[in-house]
Design an enzyme around this catalytic site. Structure first.
Site, PDB file in Angstrom:
ATOM      1  N   LYS A  14      48.550  37.971  37.437  1.00 44.02           N
ATOM      2  CA  LYS A  14      47.948  39.020  38.240  1.00 44.02           C
ATOM      3  C   LYS A  14      49.037  39.897  38.845  1.00 44.02           C
ATOM      4  O   LYS A  14      48.951  41.128  38.816  1.00 44.02           O
ATOM      5  CB  LYS A  14      47.095  38.411  39.374  1.00 44.02           C
ATOM      6  CG  LYS A  14      45.721  38.000  38.926  1.00 44.02           C
ATOM      7  CD  LYS A  14      44.983  37.137  39.941  1.00 44.02           C
ATOM      8  CE  LYS A  14      44.712  37.784  41.259  1.00 44.02           C
ATOM      9  NZ  LYS A  14      43.755  36.979  42.071  1.00 44.02           N
ATOM     10  N   GLU A  38      41.084  29.886  50.173  1.00 43.56           N
ATOM     11  CA  GLU A  38      40.007  30.641  49.527  1.00 43.56           C
ATOM     12  C   GLU A  38      38.680  30.044  49.969  1.00 43.56           C
ATOM     13  O   GLU A  38      38.351  28.926  49.592  1.00 43.56           O
ATOM     14  CB  GLU A  38      40.196  30.567  48.005  1.00 43.56           C
ATOM     15  CG  GLU A  38      39.444  31.654  47.300  1.00 43.56           C
ATOM     16  CD  GLU A  38      40.027  32.015  45.924  1.00 43.56           C
ATOM     17  OE1 GLU A  38      41.262  31.966  45.749  1.00 43.56           O
ATOM     18  OE2 GLU A  38      39.227  32.333  45.049  1.00 43.56           O
ATOM     19  N   ASP A  67      41.090  39.520  44.728  1.00 41.52           N
ATOM     20  CA  ASP A  67      40.154  38.492  44.273  1.00 41.52           C
ATOM     21  C   ASP A  67      39.311  39.082  43.150  1.00 41.52           C
ATOM     22  O   ASP A  67      38.824  40.210  43.258  1.00 41.52           O
ATOM     23  CB  ASP A  67      39.256  38.007  45.423  1.00 41.52           C
ATOM     24  CG  ASP A  67      38.753  36.604  45.129  1.00 41.52           C
ATOM     25  OD1 ASP A  67      39.583  35.677  45.093  1.00 41.52           O
ATOM     26  OD2 ASP A  67      37.540  36.438  44.884  1.00 41.52           O
ATOM     27  N   GLY A 140      43.866  33.757  31.303  1.00 41.41           N
ATOM     28  CA  GLY A 140      42.545  33.728  31.928  1.00 41.41           C
ATOM     29  C   GLY A 140      41.428  34.035  30.944  1.00 41.41           C
ATOM     30  O   GLY A 140      41.404  33.540  29.808  1.00 41.41           O
ATOM     31  N   LYS A 160      45.257  47.461  28.155  1.00 45.80           N
ATOM     32  CA  LYS A 160      44.464  46.831  29.228  1.00 45.80           C
ATOM     33  C   LYS A 160      44.811  47.406  30.605  1.00 45.80           C
ATOM     34  O   LYS A 160      43.927  47.716  31.405  1.00 45.80           O
ATOM     35  CB  LYS A 160      44.702  45.313  29.227  1.00 45.80           C
ATOM     36  CG  LYS A 160      43.954  44.615  30.362  1.00 45.80           C
ATOM     37  CD  LYS A 160      44.307  43.161  30.524  1.00 45.80           C
ATOM     38  CE  LYS A 160      43.634  42.609  31.769  1.00 45.80           C
ATOM     39  NZ  LYS A 160      44.131  41.300  32.185  1.00 45.80           N
TER      40      LYS A 160
HETATM   41  P1  ITT Z   1      44.961  33.865  43.570  1.00 40.98           P
HETATM   42  O1  ITT Z   1      45.993  32.881  44.019  1.00 40.98           O
HETATM   43  O2  ITT Z   1      45.448  35.285  43.623  1.00 40.98           O
HETATM   44  O3  ITT Z   1      43.624  33.699  44.207  1.00 40.98           O
HETATM   45  P2  ITT Z   1      43.528  33.097  41.122  1.00 40.98           P
HETATM   46  O4  ITT Z   1      43.964  32.923  39.703  1.00 40.98           O
HETATM   47  O5  ITT Z   1      42.842  31.945  41.790  1.00 40.98           O
HETATM   48  O6  ITT Z   1      44.793  33.576  41.953  1.00 40.98           O
HETATM   49  P3  ITT Z   1      41.160  34.788  41.409  1.00 40.98           P
HETATM   50  O7  ITT Z   1      40.467  33.792  42.246  1.00 40.98           O
HETATM   51  O8  ITT Z   1      41.129  36.200  41.874  1.00 40.98           O
HETATM   52  O9  ITT Z   1      42.684  34.403  41.180  1.00 40.98           O
HETATM   53  O10 ITT Z   1      40.704  34.849  39.885  1.00 40.98           O
HETATM   54  C1  ITT Z   1      39.519  34.465  39.388  1.00 40.98           C
HETATM   55  C2  ITT Z   1      39.688  34.013  37.955  1.00 40.98           C
HETATM   56  O11 ITT Z   1      39.600  35.125  37.094  1.00 40.98           O
HETATM   57  C3  ITT Z   1      41.009  33.298  37.628  1.00 40.98           C
HETATM   58  O12 ITT Z   1      40.708  32.196  36.782  1.00 40.98           O
HETATM   59  C4  ITT Z   1      41.802  34.332  36.878  1.00 40.98           C
HETATM   60  O13 ITT Z   1      42.638  33.724  35.915  1.00 40.98           O
HETATM   61  C5  ITT Z   1      40.701  35.144  36.205  1.00 40.98           C
HETATM   62  N1  ITT Z   1      41.110  36.538  36.048  1.00 40.98           N
HETATM   63  C6  ITT Z   1      41.291  37.450  37.024  1.00 40.98           C
HETATM   64  N2  ITT Z   1      41.691  38.621  36.518  1.00 40.98           N
HETATM   65  C7  ITT Z   1      41.771  38.445  35.180  1.00 40.98           C
HETATM   66  C8  ITT Z   1      42.143  39.275  34.104  1.00 40.98           C
HETATM   67  O14 ITT Z   1      42.569  40.515  34.279  1.00 40.98           O
HETATM   68  N3  ITT Z   1      42.110  38.757  32.881  1.00 40.98           N
HETATM   69  C9  ITT Z   1      41.696  37.501  32.662  1.00 40.98           C
HETATM   70  N4  ITT Z   1      41.339  36.638  33.614  1.00 40.98           N
HETATM   71  C10 ITT Z   1      41.386  37.103  34.879  1.00 40.98           C
END
Ligand code: ITT
Length: 182
Positions: A14, A38, A67, A140, A160
């Site tokens: 991210k 969270e 998020d 992800g 992207k």
């Molecule tokens: P934080 O520490 O920033 O919270 P996180 O990975 O837990 O990191 P989120 O809760 O925001 O982040 O993410 C939700 C999920 O969506 C998480 O599994 C990410 O890998 C996935 N995700 C978010 N943005 C994505 C993207 O651009 N492409 C693919 N997966 C994504």
């Protein structure tokens, strides 16, 4: 003149994307690697607000958090706010097993910024659909999300960062942030 802001996350992917996107606006991001508190909530923006409070408490500097959630229509918006947990547990193959003929979905990104006094929220989403099988080499949910008007998944696309949910929310943040500095 470039500006510096911290980006708090446990997810380096991210940060890397956010950093590339904001460099186009001459905003320089620094990675503040942290496992943030969270809360469990139906609202991604409420989760982001809580996360940025925790991030500011830890850093004591102006900071943003993000998020995200993948909302699948035929699953009533699941995994939505639980996207992180669901990715770690059932992953992309588990999602593919749950999705049926209606594959429409959206990816939501909420950016929360705090300077210790105020919290600002910037939200965007991109419509799309879930692919039949994982395609491309990405992190992800990238291999299973196809944004609308495209035939390729986020993982296959080379642009992207010019069209994503993250690009949209960070663009809103950047125009607010840069205006406020003038
Ligand atoms: P934080 O520490 O920033 O919270 P996180 O990975 O837990 O990191 P989120 O809760 O925001 O982040 O993410 C939700 C999920 O969506 C998480 O599994 C990410 O890998 C996935 N995700 C978010 N943005 C994505 C993207 O651009 N492409 C693919 N997966 C994504």
């Amino acid at each position: 003149m470039s500006s510096n802001v911290l980006f708090a996350s446990s997810n380096k992917n991210k940060f890397d994307e956010a950093s590339k996107i904001l460099s186009n606006f001459k905003i320089n991001l620094e990675f503040f690697k942290s496992d943030l508190i969270e809360i469990q909530d139906d609202s991604i923006s409420d989760i982001a607000s809580q996360k940025v409070k925790d991030a500011f408490n830890k850093s004591q500097k102006p900071i943003i958090v993000e998020d995200d959630g993948l909302f699948i229509d035929s699953l009533n918006g699941f995994p939505g706010p639980y996207s992180s947990f669901i990715f770690k547990t059932i992953g992309n193959n588990g999602i593919l097993e749950l999705v049926s003929s209606d594959r429409t979905a959206k990816f939501v990104s909420v950016i929360a910024y705090s300077d210790g006094k105020n919290i600002e929220i910037f939200e965007s989403s991109i419509n799309g659909k879930i692919s039949d099988k994982p395609r491309g080499d990405g992190w992800g949910y990238d291999p299973i999300f196809i944004p609308e008007n495209q035939n390729q998944t986020y993982a296959e696309l080379t642009n992207k960062n010019q069209i994503s949910h993250r690009y949209e929310s960070l663009s809103k943040f950047a125009s607010w942030f840069l205006n406020r500095q003038e």
